[in-house]
Scaffold this motif. Structure first.
Motif, PDB file in Angstrom:
ATOM      1  N   ASP A 136      22.086  31.964  59.510  1.00  0.00           N
ATOM      2  CA  ASP A 136      20.633  31.751  59.419  1.00  0.00           C
ATOM      3  C   ASP A 136      20.215  30.878  58.237  1.00  0.00           C
ATOM      4  N   GLY A 137      21.164  30.389  57.455  1.00  0.00           N
ATOM      5  CA  GLY A 137      20.832  29.490  56.354  1.00  0.00           C
ATOM      6  C   GLY A 137      20.268  30.159  55.117  1.00  0.00           C
ATOM      7  N   GLY A 138      20.128  31.467  55.143  1.00  0.00           N
ATOM      8  CA  GLY A 138      19.584  32.180  53.995  1.00  0.00           C
ATOM      9  C   GLY A 138      20.634  32.373  52.916  1.00  0.00           C
ATOM     10  N   PRO A 139      20.276  33.078  51.848  1.00  0.00           N
ATOM     11  CA  PRO A 139      21.238  33.325  50.776  1.00  0.00           C
ATOM     12  C   PRO A 139      22.391  34.209  51.254  1.00  0.00           C
ATOM     13  N   VAL A 140      23.538  34.021  50.638  1.00  0.00           N
ATOM     14  CA  VAL A 140      24.735  34.777  51.027  1.00  0.00           C
ATOM     15  C   VAL A 140      24.731  36.153  50.389  1.00  0.00           C
ATOM     16  N   PHE A 141      24.314  36.234  49.129  1.00  0.00           N
ATOM     17  CA  PHE A 141      24.338  37.496  48.394  1.00  0.00           C
ATOM     18  C   PHE A 141      22.924  37.985  48.123  1.00  0.00           C
ATOM     19  N   TYR A 142      22.806  39.275  47.902  1.00  0.00           N
ATOM     20  CA  TYR A 142      21.567  39.810  47.370  1.00  0.00           C
ATOM     21  C   TYR A 142      21.919  40.805  46.282  1.00  0.00           C
ATOM     22  N   LYS A 143      20.979  41.005  45.372  1.00  0.00           N
ATOM     23  CA  LYS A 143      21.225  41.980  44.311  1.00  0.00           C
ATOM     24  C   LYS A 143      20.188  43.073  44.398  1.00  0.00           C
TER      25      LYS A 143
END
Length: 88
Positions: free
Chosen positions: A44-51
């Motif tokens: 989906d092109g979004g960020p790979v990681f989240y915190k």
């Protein structure tokens, strides 16, 4: 061969074996992590990681970094939404 030389050879062989084993394991892990990151990004092109900030039983806050598995801002208002039949 003197006993001390035999011990030295065994120690060197053990250290080298462990280093090569660790190097191999880390290279396999890097490929898996990289592949997962590429799949998430291509999906989906979004960020790979989240915190996310979490806390222990004793109330100590720590930050955890994870692969993103939901849509971006899925719970930004704090409400938990269970999966439904109509989810993307």
């Amino acid at each position: 061969m003197p006993p001390i030389a035999q011990v030295h050879e065994l120690v060197v062989a053990e250290v080298v074996g462990r280093l090569w084993g660790r190097l191999y394991a880390e290279s396999v892990e890097a490929e898996a992590v990289g592949g997962t990151a590429v799949c998430i990004k291509c999906n989906d092109g979004g960020p790979v990681f989240y915190k996310q900030d979490r806390c222990t039983l004793n109330g100590k806050v720590f930050t955890i970094y994870k692969f993103r598995s939901m849509i971006v801002d899925a719970e930004k208002d704090g409400k938990i939404r269970p999966a439904t039949e109509d989810d993307d």
